[in-house]
Design an enzyme around this catalytic site. Structure first.
Site, PDB file in Angstrom:
ATOM      1  N   LYS A   1      21.814 103.935 -36.550  1.00 51.64           N
ATOM      2  CA  LYS A   1      22.148 102.580 -37.004  1.00 51.64           C
ATOM      3  C   LYS A   1      21.534 102.262 -38.375  1.00 51.64           C
ATOM      4  CE  LYS A   1      19.992  99.658 -34.399  1.00 51.64           C
ATOM      5  NZ  LYS A   1      18.973  98.850 -35.057  1.00 51.64           N
TER       6      LYS A   1
ATOM      7  N   ARG B   1      20.506  90.847 -30.899  1.00 53.45           N
ATOM      8  CA  ARG B   1      20.252  91.798 -29.823  1.00 53.45           C
ATOM      9  C   ARG B   1      20.535  91.174 -28.465  1.00 53.45           C
ATOM     10  NH1 ARG B   1      16.565  95.036 -33.215  1.00 53.45           N
ATOM     11  NH2 ARG B   1      15.772  96.833 -32.107  1.00 53.45           N
TER      12      ARG B   1
ATOM     13  N   ARG C   1       6.910 105.907 -36.294  1.00 54.39           N
ATOM     14  CA  ARG C   1       6.623 104.533 -35.873  1.00 54.39           C
ATOM     15  C   ARG C   1       5.901 104.526 -34.532  1.00 54.39           C
ATOM     16  NH1 ARG C   1      12.218 101.378 -36.619  1.00 54.39           N
ATOM     17  NH2 ARG C   1      11.519 100.574 -34.625  1.00 54.39           N
TER      18      ARG C   1
ATOM     19  N   ARG D   1      12.393 100.301 -25.008  1.00 58.16           N
ATOM     20  CA  ARG D   1      13.370  99.827 -25.990  1.00 58.16           C
ATOM     21  C   ARG D   1      14.779 100.266 -25.609  1.00 58.16           C
ATOM     22  NH1 ARG D   1      11.533 102.503 -30.779  1.00 58.16           N
ATOM     23  NH2 ARG D   1      12.769 101.199 -32.149  1.00 58.16           N
TER      24      ARG D   1
ATOM     25  N   ARG E   1      12.082 111.390 -35.053  1.00 59.84           N
ATOM     26  CA  ARG E   1      12.353 110.455 -36.140  1.00 59.84           C
ATOM     27  C   ARG E   1      11.103 110.143 -36.984  1.00 59.84           C
ATOM     28  NH1 ARG E   1      15.421 104.703 -35.516  1.00 59.84           N
ATOM     29  NH2 ARG E   1      13.534 103.874 -34.581  1.00 59.84           N
TER      30      ARG E   1
HETATM   31  P1  AMP Z   1      14.135  97.971 -35.016  1.00 60.50           P
HETATM   32  O1  AMP Z   1      13.565  98.473 -36.294  1.00 60.50           O
HETATM   33  O2  AMP Z   1      15.485  97.314 -35.174  1.00 60.50           O
HETATM   34  O3  AMP Z   1      14.133  99.014 -33.919  1.00 60.50           O
HETATM   35  O4  AMP Z   1      13.162  96.789 -34.518  1.00 60.50           O
HETATM   36  C1  AMP Z   1      11.807  97.064 -34.229  1.00 60.50           C
HETATM   37  C2  AMP Z   1      11.277  96.029 -33.257  1.00 60.50           C
HETATM   38  O5  AMP Z   1      11.342  94.725 -33.866  1.00 60.50           O
HETATM   39  C3  AMP Z   1      12.063  95.893 -31.957  1.00 60.50           C
HETATM   40  O6  AMP Z   1      11.706  96.865 -30.992  1.00 60.50           O
HETATM   41  C4  AMP Z   1      11.668  94.477 -31.541  1.00 60.50           C
HETATM   42  O7  AMP Z   1      10.351  94.445 -31.027  1.00 60.50           O
HETATM   43  C5  AMP Z   1      11.648  93.745 -32.878  1.00 60.50           C
HETATM   44  N1  AMP Z   1      12.998  93.186 -33.186  1.00 60.50           N
HETATM   45  C6  AMP Z   1      13.861  93.601 -34.145  1.00 60.50           C
HETATM   46  N2  AMP Z   1      14.987  92.887 -34.107  1.00 60.50           N
HETATM   47  C7  AMP Z   1      14.851  91.995 -33.097  1.00 60.50           C
HETATM   48  C8  AMP Z   1      15.702  91.002 -32.532  1.00 60.50           C
HETATM   49  N3  AMP Z   1      16.931  90.802 -33.004  1.00 60.50           N
HETATM   50  N4  AMP Z   1      15.215  90.276 -31.496  1.00 60.50           N
HETATM   51  C9  AMP Z   1      13.974  90.463 -31.016  1.00 60.50           C
HETATM   52  N5  AMP Z   1      13.125  91.413 -31.468  1.00 60.50           N
HETATM   53  C10 AMP Z   1      13.568  92.179 -32.512  1.00 60.50           C
END
Ligand code: AMP
Length: 217
Positions: A13, A88, A160, A171, A127
């Site tokens: 993504k 989300r 990460r 997740r 990753r």
């Molecule tokens: P990502 O880089 O998109 O995987 O986001 C990393 C983390 O940020 C996620 O595992 C959530 O803890 C938080 N996060 C990102 N986007 C959202 C969202 N739309 N709603 C709630 N938490 C989010």
């Protein structure tokens, strides 16, 4: 053009959204990157969000929604935005629709990048992300030219904390239990496009551009 890209962690993504935003000449906004910036700058928002993120939980809506909607209405996003990682949940999708409607804009389409769960786990374990600008690599499927260094900006690569251990499973559970419901939401609004994300990076990109251009012509 305002596009939402839906995909599990490890679906490609991030990589695809960045490329797509460039190809379509719209602004790239990733909710995860917004949080990571707030955390690195130790802002009040960043301090609140950090614990949720490290556990692999969603950050509560009262923090997430205003942060993303505030970014989407900034000047560089007025011509269009590609959203990566937001919405989300259905509540977030509704908040996005309302927020865009207030400024006479709308989501034009939502793209689901389909990848099976076993492949996602394999990809996530390899990753690595660059420290400077969050470019994404994978030691198994998309390695950097020089180990541990970003091809684009030369910065160090790191894994990460939420790509390790229990947080990864959590997740993926959140994605397959909750975020997946967005597919019905956007299907009902006739905005959903589904693309096979389990292909070579260039093929996925070509399929995305073709499908979006078809849908939004
Ligand atoms: P990502 O880089 O998109 O995987 O986001 C990393 C983390 O940020 C996620 O595992 C959530 O803890 C938080 N996060 C990102 N986007 C959202 C969202 N739309 N709603 C709630 N938490 C989010």
């Amino acid at each position: 053009m305002n596009i939402v890209l839906i995909g599990a962690q490890g679906s490609g993504k991030g990589t695809q959204s960045r490329r797509l935003a460039q190809a379509l000449k719209i602004c790239y906004v990733a909710s995860g990157d917004l949080f990571r910036k707030e955390i690195s700058e130790q802002t009040e928002l960043g301090v609140k969000a950090k614990a949720f993120i490290e556990r692999g939980d969603l950050v509560p809506n009262d923090i997430t929604v205003p942060m993303v909607l505030g970014r989407v209405v900034e000047a560089d996003c007025v011509g269009g935005v590609l959203l990566d990682g937001f919405p989300r949940t259905i509540v977030q999708a509704q908040a996005l629709d309302n927020g865009l409607q207030d400024v006479a804009r709308a989501v034009n389409c939502a793209v689901y990048l389909m990848v099976p769960r076993d492949i996602l786990l394999h990809r996530l374990s390899g990753r690595y992300i660059c420290k400077a600008q969050q470019h994404v690599y994978n030691v198994n499927t998309n390695p950097p030219k020089v180990a541990g260094r970003c091809d684009i900006d030369g910065s160090d690569l790191y894994q990460r904390p939420d790509d390790r251990g229990d947080a990864v499973q959590k997740r993926l559970d959140i994605f397959f239990n909750e975020t997946i419901q967005l597919l019905d939401y956007y299907r009902k609004h006739q905005k959903l496009i589904e693309v096979n994300g389990n292909q070579a990076i260039d093929q996925v990109h070509a399929d995305l551009v073709r499908a979006i251009t078809e849908k939004v012509k």
